[in-house]
Every structure is written in structure tokens, then in C-alpha cells.
Scaffold this active site. Sequence first.
Site, PDB file in Angstrom:
ATOM      1  NE  ARG A 150     -20.938   5.603  29.335  1.00  0.00           N
ATOM      2  CZ  ARG A 150     -21.614   6.781  29.188  1.00  0.00           C
ATOM      3  NH1 ARG A 150     -20.524   7.716  29.099  1.00  0.00           N
ATOM      4  NH2 ARG A 150     -22.756   7.463  28.946  1.00  0.00           N
TER       5      ARG A 150
ATOM      6  CD  GLU B 273     -17.547   8.049  35.683  1.00  0.00           C
ATOM      7  OE1 GLU B 273     -18.805   8.834  35.874  1.00  0.00           O
ATOM      8  OE2 GLU B 273     -16.766   8.054  35.138  1.00  0.00           O
TER       9      GLU B 273
ATOM     10  CG  HIS C 249     -18.512  11.722  33.522  1.00  0.00           C
ATOM     11  ND1 HIS C 249     -18.615  10.540  33.471  1.00  0.00           N
ATOM     12  CD2 HIS C 249     -19.052  12.057  32.348  1.00  0.00           C
ATOM     13  CE1 HIS C 249     -19.357  10.421  32.540  1.00  0.00           C
ATOM     14  NE2 HIS C 249     -19.499  11.165  31.882  1.00  0.00           N
TER      15      HIS C 249
END
Length: 329
Positions: free
Chosen positions: A234, A263, A295
Amino acid sequence: MTQLTMALFSSQKYEQTSFDACLKNQTDIKLTHFEQSLDAQTAILCQGFDAVCVFVNDVVDKTVIEQLAHYGIKCILLRCAGFNNVDLAAANAHNIKVCRVPAYSPEAVAEHCIALMLTLNRKTHKAYNRIREDNFDLNGLLGFNLFKKTIGVIGCGKIGLALVNILNGFGANVLVCDPYATEGNYTLCDIDTLLTQSDAISLHCPLNESTHHLIDETAFSKMKTGVMLINTSRGALVDSKACISALKSKKLGYLGLDVYEQESELFFKDRRDEIMQDDIFSRLVSFPNVLVTGHQGFFTKEALAEIAQTTIDNALEFTHNKPLSNEVK
């Protein structure tokens, strides 16, 4: 409930294929895809649905949950493991169930972590570009062996353990910091020992109040000069401004990120024609020893299939009033 109507937000084409395959012979769920992310502005799209399906960057805070309750939403289905973007207290107050996908191909994320480590270390991304320009010079491409290096793994759940198993194959000395870990093929230690002794550190813990900015200026001060840091967990585990300072001072020798604190404003969209508004992100990617992916650690065929199937299974349990195997309380 005879049929569950579900709105899936932040939908991508690759997800639609996986979910369509799971619903091919299924009539108990009617799924509608929305490219838009869920937030206070888009929550109005939930009218007429029983459930919403969200991903890591959808906003499911108190305000949104109040809107969902107003529109009659009874269940929030996360197609991810983390649930830090959901206000669980608000969901409980409105009697909205929350379910997640607790595990989906942990090897996918662990293998991506290794890809970041090796790419940063052996500079294969730079070598690729050189060769395409007929530049065969090796200067500037020097790496190091992972063999016998000390690698620290913070968080040893399924993903962390999968990474440990891979690192054991490299012959690395693996340190693990996790209050819930039992003995394994690694050395358990406290956070300070891990920070001070590791040549490379990889983050695999959940994001909560105690882990927010776990890697900050103080943490960097304890690390070896030239340490490698990898984050595929994270974004907010890492203080981005502290990263910039550590990179400038050369305390941080390598940085690999598959996640980023802000993000939600960047990832999963093609932004080539936009002006970058995030000055911190722009500064981070300007360093030659920083590698960022958008990601994609989870992004394998196997993982997508597992995410879709588990999400549908969660929805079916809710539809048929069965115990919720993956409920988040």
C-alpha cells in the site's frame, strides 16, 4: 433475494473478461460495469442496484456509504484484499455488509516484487534501451548478487511468505518482522533489527493507523547506506517526501514502487496527454535509481480469475443468505 443486481466500478476490459467467464452459466447475479471510480459524485449511479463492487482506489468513506444506504445498497464487495478505503463503522451503522478477496495468487505479487528487485539491481530496463540504440557499453550497469544478501520482509502473510520462499531459492538471508508470524525458513526479528541489518527491504503489511508512513525519515536513518526498498503493498506505508530526501542523500540506493500514496489520481488510466499535477511523483520518477509500475503486481491471468471467482462467490453467499466467508467487520 432471487437475483442480485451489482454495479462494478473502476471496471477495466481485462476484468470484464474474467467476470463474464464466472457468470457464463449464472443467473443469480446481474452485473453492470462502470468505468467510473466510485466516489461522492458517482454514487448516484448506484440507484437501482443491490450491491456495489469496488477496487483499491474507489472511495467508500462515510459520505459515500450514506449515499449507498440511501440508494438501497446492501452489500459492498471488494475485489481486493485491502479494505483501508472503506469506512467499516459507517457500513456497519447502515447495516451494509462488506466482503473482500483475502487472497488471490500471492505468488503473482511476490514474483513482481522479485522482478522489481532484479530490474533495479541488474538494470535490465536500461540495458534494453541501450541495445536498441546499438550501445553495448556495460558501464553504469553494475549490479550485485542476491545470494547471501540480507533481505528484510515486513509482513509475512501469504504474499510475504511466497516472497520468502523465492528469496530462499536465491540463497538470501531472510529477516522477517511480523507480530503474527511463526517460525519458518527465515529469522524473526524486531523492526529496528530488520531496518539496520537489511541490504534490501520489502513491504507486505496492511495499511492501518499503526503502519501509516511506517517508512519515514526516522526509519531511513536506521537503514544501511545504499539500501533497496520495495513496496508492492500500500502506497501510504511509505512517506514519499522522506523517500525523496533519502534518495538525494544516497541513503536509499534503489526504490521500487508498484503502489503510491496518491495513486488514485494517477493509476489505471492513460495520462500521456495530461500535464502531471503531482510534483512529488514527478520528483520521484526523475531519479535514475527509481522504478515505478502502475499497481500491476496482482496482474496475472491466474490472479484475475481468482479475484473474479471469489467476488462472485461472496455475492452468491450474500444473495442466498449464507454465512459470509470473507466478511470484513
